[in-house]
Design a protein around this motif. Structure first.
Motif, mmCIF file in Angstrom:
data_model
loop_
_atom_site.group_PDB
_atom_site.id
_atom_site.type_symbol
_atom_site.label_atom_id
_atom_site.label_comp_id
_atom_site.label_asym_id
_atom_site.label_seq_id
_atom_site.Cartn_x
_atom_site.Cartn_y
_atom_site.Cartn_z
ATOM 1 N N ILE A 495 -72.646 140.851 123.125
ATOM 2 C CA ILE A 495 -71.426 140.336 123.734
ATOM 3 C C ILE A 495 -70.343 140.269 122.655
ATOM 4 C CG2 ILE A 495 -70.309 138.397 124.889
ATOM 5 C CD1 ILE A 495 -72.338 139.760 126.657
ATOM 6 N N ASP A 496 -69.214 140.943 122.865
ATOM 7 C CA ASP A 496 -68.066 140.869 121.961
ATOM 8 C C ASP A 496 -66.950 140.077 122.613
ATOM 9 O OD1 ASP A 496 -69.072 142.204 119.810
ATOM 10 O OD2 ASP A 496 -68.390 144.183 120.479
ATOM 11 N N THR A 497 -65.962 139.670 121.774
ATOM 12 C CA THR A 497 -64.801 138.923 122.273
ATOM 13 C C THR A 497 -63.528 139.503 121.681
ATOM 14 O OG1 THR A 497 -66.082 136.880 122.495
ATOM 15 C CG2 THR A 497 -63.687 136.669 122.413
ATOM 16 N N GLU A 498 -62.540 139.675 122.515
ATOM 17 C CA GLU A 498 -61.207 140.096 122.060
ATOM 18 C C GLU A 498 -60.188 139.075 122.532
ATOM 19 O OE1 GLU A 498 -60.168 143.977 123.336
ATOM 20 O OE2 GLU A 498 -61.756 144.996 122.189
ATOM 21 N N TYR A 499 -59.227 138.714 121.613
ATOM 22 C CA TYR A 499 -58.184 137.743 121.938
ATOM 23 C C TYR A 499 -56.839 138.424 122.075
ATOM 24 C CZ TYR A 499 -60.944 133.471 121.189
ATOM 25 O OH TYR A 499 -61.847 132.453 121.304
ATOM 26 N N GLY A 500 -56.036 137.924 122.997
ATOM 27 C CA GLY A 500 -54.630 138.294 123.064
ATOM 28 C C GLY A 500 -53.813 137.344 122.208
ATOM 29 N N PRO A 501 -52.551 137.587 122.027
ATOM 30 C CA PRO A 501 -51.717 136.724 121.194
ATOM 31 C C PRO A 501 -51.463 135.384 121.860
ATOM 32 C CG PRO A 501 -50.370 138.341 122.290
ATOM 33 C CD PRO A 501 -51.789 138.716 122.619
ATOM 34 N N ARG A 502 -51.156 134.372 121.028
ATOM 35 C CA ARG A 502 -50.790 133.056 121.553
ATOM 36 C C ARG A 502 -49.309 133.089 121.942
ATOM 37 N NH1 ARG A 502 -53.877 128.756 117.446
ATOM 38 N NH2 ARG A 502 -56.008 129.535 117.898
ATOM 39 N N THR A 503 -49.020 132.611 123.114
ATOM 40 C CA THR A 503 -47.642 132.611 123.611
ATOM 41 C C THR A 503 -47.260 131.210 124.036
ATOM 42 O OG1 THR A 503 -48.363 133.152 125.859
ATOM 43 C CG2 THR A 503 -47.866 135.002 124.384
ATOM 44 N N ALA A 504 -45.936 131.041 124.310
ATOM 45 C CA ALA A 504 -45.401 129.742 124.762
ATOM 46 C C ALA A 504 -45.864 128.623 123.851
ATOM 47 C CB ALA A 504 -45.811 129.486 126.204
ATOM 48 N N VAL A 505 -45.714 128.832 122.541
ATOM 49 C CA VAL A 505 -46.178 127.850 121.563
ATOM 50 C C VAL A 505 -45.217 126.664 121.528
ATOM 51 C CG1 VAL A 505 -46.718 127.446 119.131
ATOM 52 C CG2 VAL A 505 -47.266 129.669 120.188
ATOM 53 N N THR A 506 -45.751 125.445 121.529
ATOM 54 C CA THR A 506 -44.946 124.217 121.428
ATOM 55 C C THR A 506 -45.451 123.408 120.239
ATOM 56 O OG1 THR A 506 -46.419 123.049 122.953
ATOM 57 C CG2 THR A 506 -44.499 124.134 123.897
ATOM 58 N N GLU A 507 -44.518 122.906 119.430
ATOM 59 C CA GLU A 507 -44.881 122.119 118.254
ATOM 60 C C GLU A 507 -45.255 120.701 118.687
ATOM 61 O OE1 GLU A 507 -45.261 123.173 115.247
ATOM 62 O OE2 GLU A 507 -44.651 125.222 115.799
ATOM 63 N N PRO A 508 -46.156 120.061 117.947
ATOM 64 C CA PRO A 508 -46.549 118.700 118.299
ATOM 65 C C PRO A 508 -45.458 117.690 117.961
ATOM 66 C CG PRO A 508 -47.641 119.368 116.289
ATOM 67 C CD PRO A 508 -46.941 120.590 116.801
ATOM 68 N N ALA A 509 -45.324 116.689 118.740
ATOM 69 C CA ALA A 509 -44.413 115.592 118.421
ATOM 70 C C ALA A 509 -45.017 114.755 117.296
ATOM 71 C CB ALA A 509 -44.189 114.732 119.661
ATOM 72 N N VAL A 510 -44.148 114.068 116.537
ATOM 73 C CA VAL A 510 -44.593 113.231 115.423
ATOM 74 C C VAL A 510 -44.399 111.774 115.816
ATOM 75 C CG1 VAL A 510 -44.282 112.641 112.991
ATOM 76 C CG2 VAL A 510 -43.992 115.021 113.762
ATOM 77 N N GLU A 511 -45.461 110.997 115.663
ATOM 78 C CA GLU A 511 -45.405 109.575 115.978
ATOM 79 C C GLU A 511 -45.758 108.765 114.728
ATOM 80 O OE1 GLU A 511 -47.926 108.581 119.219
ATOM 81 O OE2 GLU A 511 -46.989 109.986 120.658
ATOM 82 N N TYR A 512 -44.873 107.827 114.389
ATOM 83 C CA TYR A 512 -45.120 106.923 113.269
ATOM 84 C C TYR A 512 -45.628 105.593 113.817
ATOM 85 C CZ TYR A 512 -42.418 110.207 110.456
ATOM 86 O OH TYR A 512 -41.959 111.336 109.812
ATOM 87 N N ARG A 513 -46.701 105.092 113.191
ATOM 88 C CA ARG A 513 -47.280 103.832 113.637
ATOM 89 C C ARG A 513 -47.500 102.920 112.441
ATOM 90 N NH1 ARG A 513 -51.813 105.927 118.059
ATOM 91 N NH2 ARG A 513 -50.319 107.043 119.407
ATOM 92 N N ASP A 514 -47.486 101.647 112.717
ATOM 93 C CA ASP A 514 -47.696 100.679 111.646
ATOM 94 C C ASP A 514 -49.077 100.878 111.043
ATOM 95 O OD1 ASP A 514 -45.246 99.566 112.063
ATOM 96 O OD2 ASP A 514 -45.991 98.011 113.423
ATOM 97 N N PRO A 515 -49.170 100.916 109.713
ATOM 98 C CA PRO A 515 -50.478 101.073 109.083
ATOM 99 C C PRO A 515 -51.360 99.865 109.346
ATOM 100 C CG PRO A 515 -48.809 100.578 107.453
ATOM 101 C CD PRO A 515 -48.074 100.795 108.733
ATOM 102 N N GLY A 516 -52.640 100.109 109.330
ATOM 103 C CA GLY A 516 -53.584 99.030 109.583
ATOM 104 C C GLY A 516 -54.891 99.583 110.112
ATOM 105 N N PRO A 517 -55.855 98.714 110.382
ATOM 106 C CA PRO A 517 -57.180 99.176 110.832
ATOM 107 C C PRO A 517 -57.156 99.870 112.183
ATOM 108 C CG PRO A 517 -56.996 96.775 110.997
ATOM 109 C CD PRO A 517 -55.799 97.239 110.250
ATOM 110 N N ASP A 518 -56.118 99.596 112.983
ATOM 111 C CA ASP A 518 -56.046 100.222 114.302
ATOM 112 C C ASP A 518 -55.320 101.552 114.296
ATOM 113 O OD1 ASP A 518 -57.380 98.065 115.400
ATOM 114 O OD2 ASP A 518 -55.519 96.973 115.836
ATOM 115 N N CYS A 519 -54.780 101.936 113.157
ATOM 116 C CA CYS A 519 -54.044 103.200 113.076
ATOM 117 C C CYS A 519 -54.878 104.236 112.342
ATOM 118 C CB CYS A 519 -52.709 102.989 112.356
ATOM 119 S SG CYS A 519 -51.685 104.484 112.312
#
Length: 568
Positions: A495-519
């Motif tokens: 069994i072989d696998t072939e991939y097509g290109p990645r399209t409609a790429v979206t960048e991740p949002a950045v979230e800042y959170r207070d440091p601590g044991p829950d972060c």
């Protein structure tokens, strides 16, 4: 022309005897020039019998009313099916047809509080009980009630006709019996019994009790309720059907000889102790029977060497290679037949022998069935490493040609996503048909893009065996590692696998959170769409390909520290 005034009426007269059918007596005044002796023949009393004497007078009254009213009285009295003046539970029904009367009675009863209000029952003249009519199924039988008021043939009805009332006898009995027990009016009595102390029978003689007669209680309640009266229910003696003489007879004829000696059953014996545990006297009338479960339990040590448990053939991976576990035909004593034959010989003092018969149960999957499946080689294997230890491990699953493997059926709906991803990869590499799967919503770097799966409640992973041979799914769990190996007969070389290109790429949002044991820091991932093709190869050539497509959502990047958008 001058009309003379009407003659002065003299004293009235009436028929000399009351009507037997309780019809109202017809009275009329004596009119001058019209004496009873001058009655026409048709109105003259007939003297043959008392009953015949009354009818001409009644007929005379009807004819006079008809003459004086021009027939309007007869028409008034005869209108409808229900006689005039008839009432049921205060509902006026006179002059209506049967259908009209039924409809009116149902409509009025529908809102009547009396049908749902508790009513009073006197138990044994000492205990007062409030009974809920709904709880005992107390109801007015409307069709029967209407039939009772339309079948008399009367022109004028009885003012108040009692309704036809129905009740659930069993429910009424239960309610009144419970009340009688609480008031210590009802006593259960003592049922007859025969028990064993070791192998010695002991008699329990019956004693009468006191309780509710269901039929008599139902009659009393329905009649009293219809009269708006207190229902008076007596308690009656409840004598057991089994007498002392019956108990003595069973002792002498069966219970005593039953445990006097063992019974031979071919290759084994049934001891008196086992007989005493198995022979049961129960019911009223008291009847003997052999309890099959107790008999089998008592014979368990003996039967262990004579019976075999049925077992289906299966596949197990022994020493890293699949091995067929052979099927076994079940062989068990027919306990039902043994119990029946045993009971028949227990009254005997000699010739205490029965024949124990065995029944065979063939396995659903035989050794030959599994061998024909062609599970001879490894089709594919895949291993994943999870973030924590895993515990779910389905037992080895044998999939027949054309059948479908379900992860939910094998491991439950709470099977881990790691197990689903591992099974999917093994099935993908084995070239099996993927019937149902769903990749993760966001991309996981440790899994092949598009060609992965998750599972959980409401989302199954299903794989069909389209290889033409059987497939054995073997799952091994060790700490954080899951390894899935599929065994069978190869339908493709590779069994072989072939991939097509990645399209409609979206960048991740950045979230800042207070440091601590829950972060906890998360690198996030891009969102994108991508196609992948599974290529089937046979004899060095491409034998087919299958397209998979998926769109991932972006996963936010989480930074623990101050910055734009940090929560405060």
């Amino acid at each position: 022309m001058t009309v003379p005034p009407p003659p002065e009426p003299s004293e009235p007269f009436e028929s000399s005897e009351p009507f037997e059918d309780d019809a109202p007596t017809v009275r009329f005044a004596r009119i001058a020039g019209f004496a009873p002796t001058a009655m026409p023949d048709v109105l003259r009393p007939v003297e043959e019998t008392p009953s015949r004497r009354r009818w001409p007078v009644a007929l005379a009254g009807v004819l006079v009313v008809a003459v004086l009213t021009g027939g309007a009285g007869v028409a008034w009295a005869g209108r409808g099916d229900v006689p005039r003046g008839t009432r049921v539970l205060g509902v006026e029904l006179g002059g209506l047809t049967s259908a009209e009367a039924g409809a009116r009675l149902r409509a009025d009863l529908g809102g009547a509080r009396r049908l749902t209000e508790p009513f009073t029952v006197s138990l044994a003249g000492t205990e007062i009980v409030k009974v809920d009519p709904v709880a005992i199924g107390l109801a007015v039988d409307v069709p029967a009630t209407i039939a009772s008021v339309t079948g008399s043939g009367r022109l004028i009805g009885i003012a108040d006709v009692p309704p036809v009332v129905t009740v659930d006898e069993a429910k009424l009995h239960d309610v009144l019996h419970a009340a009688a027990v609480r008031a210590r009016l009802a006593t259960p009595g003592t049922p007859a019994a025969i028990t064993y102390d070791g192998r010695t029978p002991k008699a329990v003689y019956p004693e009468p009790g006191r309780g509710i007669d269901a039929r008599a209680a139902a009659d009393a309640v329905t009649e009293a309720w219809a009269r708006r009266d207190v229902a008076r229910v007596a308690l009656t003696e409840t004598a057991p059907a089994t007498t002392r003489a019956d108990v003595d007879r069973l002792l002498g004829e069966l219970a005593v000889p039953a445990t006097a000696a063992p019974v031979t059953a071919g290759a084994f014996e049934i001891s008196p102790e086992v007989i005493a545990r198995s022979l049961v006297f129960a019911g009223d009338p008291l009847l003997p029977r052999i309890d099959e479960k107790r008999l089998r339990d008592g014979l368990a040590p003996v039967l262990a060497g004579l019976e075999t448990e049925v077992r289906d053939a299966s596949v197990d991976v022994d020493g890293g290679w699949p091995r067929v576990t052979e099927s076994v035909t079940g062989r068990t004593v027919d306990a039902g037949a043994l119990a029946r034959d045993l009971l028949a010989v227990l009254p005997r003092t000699t010739d205490r022998a029965v024949t124990a018969t065995f029944t065979e149960t063939r396995p659903r999957v035989t050794t030959a069935d599994v061998e024909r499946l062609g599970i001879t080689e490894r089709l594919a294997t895949y291993t994943t490493y999870g973030p924590s230890a895993v515990t779910d491990r389905p037992a080895g699953t044998l999939v027949k040609p054309g059948d479908t493997f379900s992860l939910h059926a094998a491991a439950g709906e709470d099977a881990s996503p790691q197990l689903a991803a591992t099974v999917f990869q093994a099935a993908y590499r084995a070239g099996l048909e993927i019937v149902e799967h769903r990749p993760h919503a966001t991309y996981r770097e440790h899994l092949p893009a598009v060609l992965e799966a998750t599972a959980g409640p409401g989302q199954d992973l299903r794989i069909r065996d389209d290889s033409g041979h059987g497939v054995f799914v073997d799952v091994r769990v060790s700490g954080r590692t899951i390894t899935v190996t599929l065994w069978g007969t190869r339908a493709f070389d590779w069994i072989d696998t072939e991939y097509g290109p990645r399209t409609a790429v979206t960048e991740p949002a950045v979230e800042y959170r207070d440091p601590g044991p829950d972060c906890e820091f998360e690198p996030g991932s891009r969102g994108f769409s991508q196609d992948a093709w599974r290529i089937f190869r046979k004899d060095g050539e491409e034998a087919g390909r299958e397209k998979f497509s998926w769109t991932y959502e972006s996963r936010p990047r989480i930074i623990c520290g101050p910055g734009r958008g940090a929560s405060r």
